[in-house]
Design a protein around this motif. Structure first.
Motif, PDB file in Angstrom:
ATOM      1  N   ASP A 243       0.769  -1.383   0.053  1.00  0.00           N
ATOM      2  CA  ASP A 243       0.064   0.081  -0.082  1.00  0.00           C
ATOM      3  C   ASP A 243       0.893   1.387  -0.056  1.00  0.00           C
ATOM      4  OD1 ASP A 243       0.316   1.126   2.692  1.00  0.00           O
ATOM      5  OD2 ASP A 243      -0.654  -0.725   3.294  1.00  0.00           O
ATOM      6  N   GLY A 244       0.171   2.426  -0.171  1.00  0.00           N
ATOM      7  CA  GLY A 244       0.804   3.872  -0.300  1.00  0.00           C
ATOM      8  C   GLY A 244       1.607   4.316   0.914  1.00  0.00           C
ATOM      9  N   TYR A 245       1.045   4.026   2.250  1.00  0.00           N
ATOM     10  CA  TYR A 245       1.740   4.187   3.245  1.00  0.00           C
ATOM     11  C   TYR A 245       2.876   3.447   3.644  1.00  0.00           C
ATOM     12  CZ  TYR A 245      -2.923   6.490   4.812  1.00  0.00           C
ATOM     13  OH  TYR A 245      -3.943   7.153   4.855  1.00  0.00           O
ATOM     14  N   THR A 246       2.971   2.157   3.167  1.00  0.00           N
ATOM     15  CA  THR A 246       4.429   1.542   3.389  1.00  0.00           C
ATOM     16  C   THR A 246       5.106   1.834   2.501  1.00  0.00           C
ATOM     17  OG1 THR A 246       2.861  -0.645   3.940  1.00  0.00           O
ATOM     18  CG2 THR A 246       5.006  -1.029   3.199  1.00  0.00           C
ATOM     19  N   LEU A 247       4.849   2.102   1.299  1.00  0.00           N
ATOM     20  CA  LEU A 247       5.784   2.569   0.162  1.00  0.00           C
ATOM     21  C   LEU A 247       6.342   4.003   0.738  1.00  0.00           C
ATOM     22  CD1 LEU A 247       7.640   2.345  -2.338  1.00  0.00           C
ATOM     23  CD2 LEU A 247       5.438   3.292  -3.557  1.00  0.00           C
ATOM     24  N   CYS A 248       5.546   4.729   1.037  1.00  0.00           N
ATOM     25  CA  CYS A 248       6.069   6.170   1.285  1.00  0.00           C
ATOM     26  C   CYS A 248       7.057   6.127   2.670  1.00  0.00           C
ATOM     27  CB  CYS A 248       4.670   6.900   1.790  1.00  0.00           C
ATOM     28  SG  CYS A 248       5.038   8.609   2.083  1.00  0.00           S
ATOM     29  N   ASN A 249       6.389   5.180   3.634  1.00  0.00           N
ATOM     30  CA  ASN A 249       7.571   4.939   4.728  1.00  0.00           C
ATOM     31  C   ASN A 249       8.812   4.592   4.367  1.00  0.00           C
ATOM     32  OD1 ASN A 249       7.745   5.073   7.761  1.00  0.00           O
ATOM     33  ND2 ASN A 249       7.889   2.886   7.495  1.00  0.00           N
ATOM     34  N   GLU A 250       8.880   3.523   3.479  1.00  0.00           N
ATOM     35  CA  GLU A 250      10.101   2.947   2.967  1.00  0.00           C
ATOM     36  C   GLU A 250      10.955   4.174   2.365  1.00  0.00           C
ATOM     37  OE1 GLU A 250       9.149  -0.269   0.465  1.00  0.00           O
ATOM     38  OE2 GLU A 250       8.456  -1.425   2.053  1.00  0.00           O
ATOM     39  N   LEU A 251      10.124   4.938   1.566  1.00  0.00           N
ATOM     40  CA  LEU A 251      10.922   5.911   0.818  1.00  0.00           C
ATOM     41  C   LEU A 251      11.783   7.141   1.782  1.00  0.00           C
ATOM     42  CD1 LEU A 251       8.610   6.585  -2.080  1.00  0.00           C
ATOM     43  CD2 LEU A 251      10.652   5.345  -2.398  1.00  0.00           C
ATOM     44  N   LYS A 252      10.785   7.463   2.863  1.00  0.00           N
ATOM     45  CA  LYS A 252      11.038   8.512   3.686  1.00  0.00           C
ATOM     46  C   LYS A 252      12.147   8.100   4.835  1.00  0.00           C
ATOM     47  CE  LYS A 252       9.229  11.435   1.367  1.00  0.00           C
ATOM     48  NZ  LYS A 252       9.831  12.359   0.738  1.00  0.00           N
ATOM     49  N   THR A 253      12.350   6.595   4.798  1.00  0.00           N
ATOM     50  CA  THR A 253      13.308   6.154   5.875  1.00  0.00           C
ATOM     51  C   THR A 253      14.688   5.670   5.220  1.00  0.00           C
ATOM     52  OG1 THR A 253      12.282   4.046   5.784  1.00  0.00           O
ATOM     53  CG2 THR A 253      11.760   5.669   7.671  1.00  0.00           C
ATOM     54  N   SER A 254      14.763   5.833   3.934  1.00  0.00           N
ATOM     55  CA  SER A 254      15.640   5.630   2.951  1.00  0.00           C
ATOM     56  C   SER A 254      16.811   6.809   2.579  1.00  0.00           C
ATOM     57  CB  SER A 254      15.219   4.891   1.843  1.00  0.00           C
ATOM     58  OG  SER A 254      16.133   4.988   0.789  1.00  0.00           O
ATOM     59  N   GLU A 255      18.013   6.575   3.082  1.00  0.00           N
ATOM     60  CA  GLU A 255      18.956   7.637   2.495  1.00  0.00           C
ATOM     61  C   GLU A 255      18.742   8.120   0.969  1.00  0.00           C
ATOM     62  OE1 GLU A 255      20.807  10.073   4.463  1.00  0.00           O
ATOM     63  OE2 GLU A 255      19.388   9.146   6.176  1.00  0.00           O
ATOM     64  N   GLU A 256      18.841   6.842   0.466  1.00  0.00           N
ATOM     65  CA  GLU A 256      18.561   6.945  -1.016  1.00  0.00           C
ATOM     66  C   GLU A 256      17.475   7.730  -1.610  1.00  0.00           C
ATOM     67  OE1 GLU A 256      19.521   4.100  -5.055  1.00  0.00           O
ATOM     68  OE2 GLU A 256      19.187   3.286  -3.075  1.00  0.00           O
ATOM     69  N   PHE A 257      16.234   7.447  -1.008  1.00  0.00           N
ATOM     70  CA  PHE A 257      15.072   8.136  -1.768  1.00  0.00           C
ATOM     71  C   PHE A 257      14.142   8.899  -1.067  1.00  0.00           C
ATOM     72  CE2 PHE A 257      15.582   3.626  -3.282  1.00  0.00           C
ATOM     73  CZ  PHE A 257      15.946   3.751  -4.551  1.00  0.00           C
ATOM     74  N   LYS A 258      14.611   9.357   0.260  1.00  0.00           N
ATOM     75  CA  LYS A 258      13.973  10.349   1.036  1.00  0.00           C
ATOM     76  C   LYS A 258      13.848  11.605   0.406  1.00  0.00           C
ATOM     77  CE  LYS A 258      17.634  11.866   3.829  1.00  0.00           C
ATOM     78  NZ  LYS A 258      18.319  12.066   5.378  1.00  0.00           N
ATOM     79  N   GLY A 259      14.463  12.011  -0.538  1.00  0.00           N
ATOM     80  CA  GLY A 259      14.330  13.389  -1.138  1.00  0.00           C
ATOM     81  C   GLY A 259      12.940  13.501  -2.250  1.00  0.00           C
ATOM     82  N   ILE A 260      12.784  12.059  -2.462  1.00  0.00           N
ATOM     83  CA  ILE A 260      11.612  12.193  -3.450  1.00  0.00           C
ATOM     84  C   ILE A 260      10.163  12.803  -2.655  1.00  0.00           C
ATOM     85  CG2 ILE A 260      10.071  10.802  -4.866  1.00  0.00           C
ATOM     86  CD1 ILE A 260      12.265   8.699  -5.028  1.00  0.00           C
ATOM     87  N   VAL A 261       9.502  13.837  -3.531  1.00  0.00           N
ATOM     88  CA  VAL A 261       8.431  14.345  -2.968  1.00  0.00           C
ATOM     89  C   VAL A 261       7.361  13.496  -3.065  1.00  0.00           C
ATOM     90  CG1 VAL A 261       6.766  16.234  -3.171  1.00  0.00           C
ATOM     91  CG2 VAL A 261       9.389  16.581  -3.468  1.00  0.00           C
ATOM     92  N   VAL A 262       6.496  13.318  -2.156  1.00  0.00           N
ATOM     93  CA  VAL A 262       5.414  12.195  -2.203  1.00  0.00           C
ATOM     94  C   VAL A 262       3.980  13.043  -2.026  1.00  0.00           C
ATOM     95  CG1 VAL A 262       4.350  10.067  -1.195  1.00  0.00           C
ATOM     96  CG2 VAL A 262       6.683  10.231  -1.598  1.00  0.00           C
ATOM     97  N   VAL A 263       3.271  12.997  -2.893  1.00  0.00           N
ATOM     98  CA  VAL A 263       1.700  13.271  -2.611  1.00  0.00           C
ATOM     99  C   VAL A 263       0.856  12.105  -2.618  1.00  0.00           C
ATOM    100  CG1 VAL A 263      -0.066  14.766  -3.732  1.00  0.00           C
ATOM    101  CG2 VAL A 263       2.384  15.418  -4.037  1.00  0.00           C
ATOM    102  N   LEU A 264       0.139  12.011  -1.422  1.00  0.00           N
ATOM    103  CA  LEU A 264      -0.737  10.865  -1.480  1.00  0.00           C
ATOM    104  C   LEU A 264      -2.008  11.274  -1.979  1.00  0.00           C
ATOM    105  CD1 LEU A 264      -0.006   9.737   2.522  1.00  0.00           C
ATOM    106  CD2 LEU A 264       0.725   8.733  -0.018  1.00  0.00           C
ATOM    107  N   LEU A 265      -2.743  10.290  -2.774  1.00  0.00           N
ATOM    108  CA  LEU A 265      -3.991  10.748  -3.492  1.00  0.00           C
ATOM    109  C   LEU A 265      -4.699   9.479  -2.989  1.00  0.00           C
ATOM    110  CD1 LEU A 265      -5.478  12.265  -5.712  1.00  0.00           C
ATOM    111  CD2 LEU A 265      -4.380  10.589  -7.281  1.00  0.00           C
ATOM    112  N   THR A 266      -6.046   9.698  -2.489  1.00  0.00           N
ATOM    113  CA  THR A 266      -6.925   8.895  -2.320  1.00  0.00           C
ATOM    114  C   THR A 266      -8.424   9.301  -2.468  1.00  0.00           C
ATOM    115  OG1 THR A 266      -7.626   7.269  -0.652  1.00  0.00           O
ATOM    116  CG2 THR A 266      -6.940   9.343   0.356  1.00  0.00           C
ATOM    117  N   ALA A 267      -9.263   8.422  -2.738  1.00  0.00           N
ATOM    118  CA  ALA A 267     -10.606   8.782  -2.870  1.00  0.00           C
ATOM    119  C   ALA A 267     -11.249   8.867  -1.542  1.00  0.00           C
ATOM    120  CB  ALA A 267     -11.179   7.846  -3.571  1.00  0.00           C
TER     121      ALA A 267
END
Length: 86
Positions: free
Chosen positions: A62-86
Motif C-alpha cells: 500500500d501507499g503508506y508502506t511505500l511512503c514510509n520506505e522511501l522517507k526512511t531511506s537515505e537514497e530515496f527520502k528526497g523524493i516528494v510524495v503526494v498521497l492521493l486517495t478517494a
C-alpha cells in the motif's frame, strides 16, 4: 534523455492513472506509471522520479508502506510524495 523531471503516478485504478498522466503530459511533464507499490518501487529504482503521486490503498504494497520506505531511506527520502486517495 529530457532535462524535465519525472513524475511517477501510482494507483491500482488504471483509468485514474491514465487520466492523471494525460493531464500532466498535456502540461509538459514527463510521466511514468505504476499500478501497485511493488511495481512503483521497481520504477523508482530504475527511473529516479522527482515526484510521486501515490494512492493509499493498493494491492501487494500500500501507499503508506511505500511512503514510509522511501522517507526512511537515505537514497530515496528526497523524493516528494503526494498521497492521493478517494
Amino acid at each position: 534523455m529530457s532535462d524535465k523531471k519525472l513524475i511517477l503516478v501510482v494507483d491500482d485504478d488504471t483509468d485514474l492513472v491514465e487520466m492523471v498522466a494525460m493531464k500532466l503530459e498535456s502540461k509538459g511533464f514527463r510521466v511514468a506509471k505504476a499500478y501497485d507499490g511493488v511495481e512503483a518501487m521497481t520504477k523508482i529504482r530504475e527511473e529516479r522520479p522527482a515526484l510521486l503521486i501515490l494512492d493509499v490503498m493498493m494491492p501487494r504494497k500500500d501507499g503508506y508502506t511505500l511512503c514510509n520506505e522511501l522517507k526512511t531511506s537515505e537514497e530515496f527520502k528526497g523524493i516528494v510524495v503526494v498521497l492521493l486517495t478517494a
